[in-house]
Enzyme design. Structure first.
Site, short mmCIF file in Angstrom:
data_model
loop_
_atom_site.label_atom_id
_atom_site.label_comp_id
_atom_site.label_asym_id
_atom_site.label_seq_id
_atom_site.Cartn_x
_atom_site.Cartn_y
_atom_site.Cartn_z
N LEU A 165 0.80 -1.24 0.00
CA LEU A 165 0.00 0.00 0.00
C LEU A 165 0.82 1.28 0.00
O LEU A 165 0.29 2.35 0.23
CB LEU A 165 -0.97 -0.01 1.20
CG LEU A 165 -1.97 -1.17 1.21
CD1 LEU A 165 -2.93 -1.05 2.39
CD2 LEU A 165 -2.75 -1.25 -0.11
N HIS A 184 -4.10 -5.11 -9.19
CA HIS A 184 -5.06 -4.14 -8.65
C HIS A 184 -6.45 -4.75 -8.78
O HIS A 184 -6.76 -5.37 -9.82
CB HIS A 184 -4.95 -2.83 -9.43
CG HIS A 184 -5.92 -1.78 -8.97
ND1 HIS A 184 -5.70 -1.02 -7.83
CD2 HIS A 184 -7.11 -1.38 -9.48
CE1 HIS A 184 -6.73 -0.20 -7.68
NE2 HIS A 184 -7.60 -0.39 -8.65
N GLU A 254 -7.96 -12.96 -8.98
CA GLU A 254 -6.61 -12.39 -8.84
C GLU A 254 -5.57 -13.51 -8.74
O GLU A 254 -4.52 -13.48 -9.39
CB GLU A 254 -6.53 -11.52 -7.59
CG GLU A 254 -7.26 -10.21 -7.68
CD GLU A 254 -7.04 -9.36 -6.45
OE1 GLU A 254 -5.95 -9.42 -5.86
OE2 GLU A 254 -7.97 -8.61 -6.08
N1 LIG Z 1 5.04 3.54 -8.00
C1 LIG Z 1 3.99 2.75 -7.73
N2 LIG Z 1 3.81 2.26 -6.49
C2 LIG Z 1 2.74 1.45 -6.21
C3 LIG Z 1 1.80 1.14 -7.22
C4 LIG Z 1 2.02 1.67 -8.55
O1 LIG Z 1 1.24 1.40 -9.48
N3 LIG Z 1 3.11 2.46 -8.74
N4 LIG Z 1 0.71 0.34 -6.93
C5 LIG Z 1 0.36 0.28 -5.51
C6 LIG Z 1 -0.78 -0.65 -5.21
N5 LIG Z 1 -2.03 0.11 -5.28
C7 LIG Z 1 -2.93 -0.25 -6.23
O2 LIG Z 1 -2.82 -1.29 -6.90
C8 LIG Z 1 -2.27 1.20 -4.41
C9 LIG Z 1 -1.85 1.10 -3.08
C10 LIG Z 1 -2.09 2.16 -2.20
C11 LIG Z 1 -2.74 3.31 -2.64
C12 LIG Z 1 -2.96 4.46 -1.68
O3 LIG Z 1 -3.74 5.35 -1.95
N6 LIG Z 1 -2.23 4.40 -0.54
C13 LIG Z 1 -2.41 5.43 0.52
C14 LIG Z 1 -1.74 4.95 1.82
C15 LIG Z 1 -2.46 3.69 2.35
C16 LIG Z 1 -1.82 3.20 3.65
O4 LIG Z 1 -0.64 3.54 3.93
O5 LIG Z 1 -2.52 2.47 4.40
C17 LIG Z 1 -1.77 6.74 0.11
O6 LIG Z 1 -0.75 6.72 -0.64
O7 LIG Z 1 -2.26 7.76 0.59
C18 LIG Z 1 -3.19 3.41 -3.93
C19 LIG Z 1 -2.97 2.34 -4.83
C20 LIG Z 1 1.57 -0.03 -4.66
N7 LIG Z 1 2.61 0.93 -4.98
N1 LIG Z 2 -4.58 -0.97 -4.84
C1 LIG Z 2 -3.92 -2.04 -4.18
C2 LIG Z 2 -4.94 -3.06 -3.70
O1 LIG Z 2 -6.04 -2.71 -3.33
N2 LIG Z 2 -4.53 -4.33 -3.76
C3 LIG Z 2 -5.43 -5.37 -3.35
O2 LIG Z 2 -5.19 -5.72 -2.00
C4 LIG Z 2 -5.61 -7.07 -1.83
C5 LIG Z 2 -4.49 -7.80 -1.14
O3 LIG Z 2 -4.94 -9.09 -0.81
P1 LIG Z 2 -3.85 -10.17 -0.34
O4 LIG Z 2 -2.97 -9.50 0.68
O5 LIG Z 2 -4.69 -11.28 0.23
O6 LIG Z 2 -3.07 -10.59 -1.58
C6 LIG Z 2 -5.86 -7.64 -3.24
O7 LIG Z 2 -7.25 -7.67 -3.51
C7 LIG Z 2 -5.19 -6.65 -4.12
O8 LIG Z 2 -5.78 -6.55 -5.42
#
Ligand SMILES: Nc1nc2c(c(=O)[nH]1)N[C@@H](CN(C=O)c1ccc(C(=O)N[C@@H](CCC(=O)O)C(=O)O)cc1)CN2
Ligand SMILES: NCC(=O)N[C@@H]1O[C@H](COP(=O)([O-])[O-])[C@@H](O)[C@H]1O
Length: 321
Positions: A165, A184, A254
């Site tokens: 995250l 995602h 997934e």
């Molecule tokens: N450079 C990149 N880093 C990450 C990506 C990416 O595409 N490029 N994907 C994410 C995973 N993700 C969606 O798939 C995702 C994860 C987290 C967030 C988000 O909004 N995070 C919050 C903080 C959440 C927390 O700390 O509990 C934030 O940044 O405010 C959006 C999308 C992984 N890294």
């Molecule tokens: N944008 C990032 C995001 O939402 N990712 C999602 O977090 C879950 C992790 O499950 P897991 O820890 O059981 O693999 C999964 O559903 C993944 O797609």
């Protein structure tokens, strides 16, 4: 315009030579090619099987390399998986690696939450746990530079984000070009970006009235969820779905699609199609789109590169008799 240029030959590297690159840009590289050696942008860290050797191996095995009947498997790749939660995708990938479906070893689990389920699973399975980044809640966490050095010491080939995250820093993106995947839980580009993670995604999908959802596997760039899409699966959104019910339906897909994508990645079977670029007319820009090679075709016998090269030399010796 796309031409079906399916050729075996050296893998495609983005050449520093501008003329050669322009000549290549004028050609579309076909998206689906029958065998691993065809034109493709490969991560610098993977091996490139010898096309002649694979043709010989195919002949020796009664297959036909041109029909994709032989999947050439190079050396085992080394994976680092990034997790923040339960880690079910991480576990699916690890189990697929242990079972031999994924030609790789998981050598590190990276997490910002050292007490999460993914980290517990890693400890129970002898996988090194790395805490990243350093934070108030995880003061034992390491810096980006330290993480990069550790991944290099572990000879990591590919990085897989699986419910991680935090934003991956640009220096890691640059050190691992086209070698970082993320999964995602929506059909990107819909319902992606900052703030879209976990149940938040499924709540937004249901609130939108969308009839379908599903997971997206994409390459990672410096922004959240804007990297090139590699694979998607579709599931229905049912009339009375709760976010938890939709999440469970998407999560099941997934596990399948991520394992399939990582299998292809570790077998060098991802090819990049480049649309004809209008750069020379001063407009437009080039797009590289990654595709799973031969996604609907039959997968032939898996051949390890050592067997492949041995059969190649037997084949060559037989020519001399
Ligand atoms: N450079 C990149 N880093 C990450 C990506 C990416 O595409 N490029 N994907 C994410 C995973 N993700 C969606 O798939 C995702 C994860 C987290 C967030 C988000 O909004 N995070 C919050 C903080 C959440 C927390 O700390 O509990 C934030 O940044 O405010 C959006 C999308 C992984 N890294
Ligand atoms: N944008 C990032 C995001 O939402 N990712 C999602 O977090 C879950 C992790 O499950 P897991 O820890 O059981 O693999 C999964 O559903 C993944 O797609």
């Amino acid at each position: 315009m796309e031409a079906a240029i399916a050729s075996t030959g050296s893998s495609f590297h983005s050449s520093p030579n501008p003329l050669a690159r322009q000549q290549r840009i004028a050609r579309a590289v076909v998206a689906f090619v029958p065998q691993p050696q065809a034109h493709a942008l490969r991560c610098e860290r993977t091996s490139h099987p010898n096309p002649r050797a694979s043709a010989a191996a195919a002949a020796a095995m009664g297959g036909d390399a041109g029909s994709g009947s032989v999947v050439v498997v190079g050396r085992k790749k080394r994976l680092a998986v990034f997790v923040s939660g339960g880690g079910s995708n991480f576990r699916a990938i690890h189990e697929a690696a242990l079972g031999g479906k994924v030609n790789a070893d998981v050598v590190a689990l990276v997490t910002d939450k050292p007490g999460c389920g993914g980290a517990e699973y890693a400890r129970g399975n002898g996988i090194q746990v790395i805490v990243f980044p350093n934070s108030k809640s995880a003061p034992e966490g390491i810096s980006s530079d330290e993480l990069l050095n550790t991944l290099r010491e572990l000879r990591v080939d590919f990085i897989l984000l699986a419910g991680y995250l935090k934003l991956i820093p640009v220096e890691l993106i640059q050190a691992y070009p086209r070698c970082i995947l993320n999964i995602h839980p929506s059909l990107l580009p819909a319902f992606g970006g900052k703030g879209f993670y976990g149940l938040k995604v499924h709540k937004a999908v249901i609130a939108s009235g969308a009839r379908y959802s599903g997971p997206t596997v994409h390459f990672v760039d410096e922004h959240y969820d804007t990297g090139r899409t590699l694979a998607q699966r579709v599931v229905p959104v049912l009339a009375n779905d709760t976010p938890e019910q939709l999440a469970a339906r998407v999560l099941h897909e997934e596990h399948q699609v991520y394992v399939d994508a990582v299998t292809a990645l570790c077998e060098d079977r991802i090819v990049w199609r480049e649309d004809v670029c209008e750069r020379d007319r001063g407009k437009g820009w080039c797009k590289w789109q990654p595709f799973l090679e031969n996604p609907l075709g039959q997968k032939g016998p898996v051949v390890s590169s050592s067997i492949l090269f041995f059969s190649y030399y037997i084949y060559v010796l037989s020519l001399g008799c």
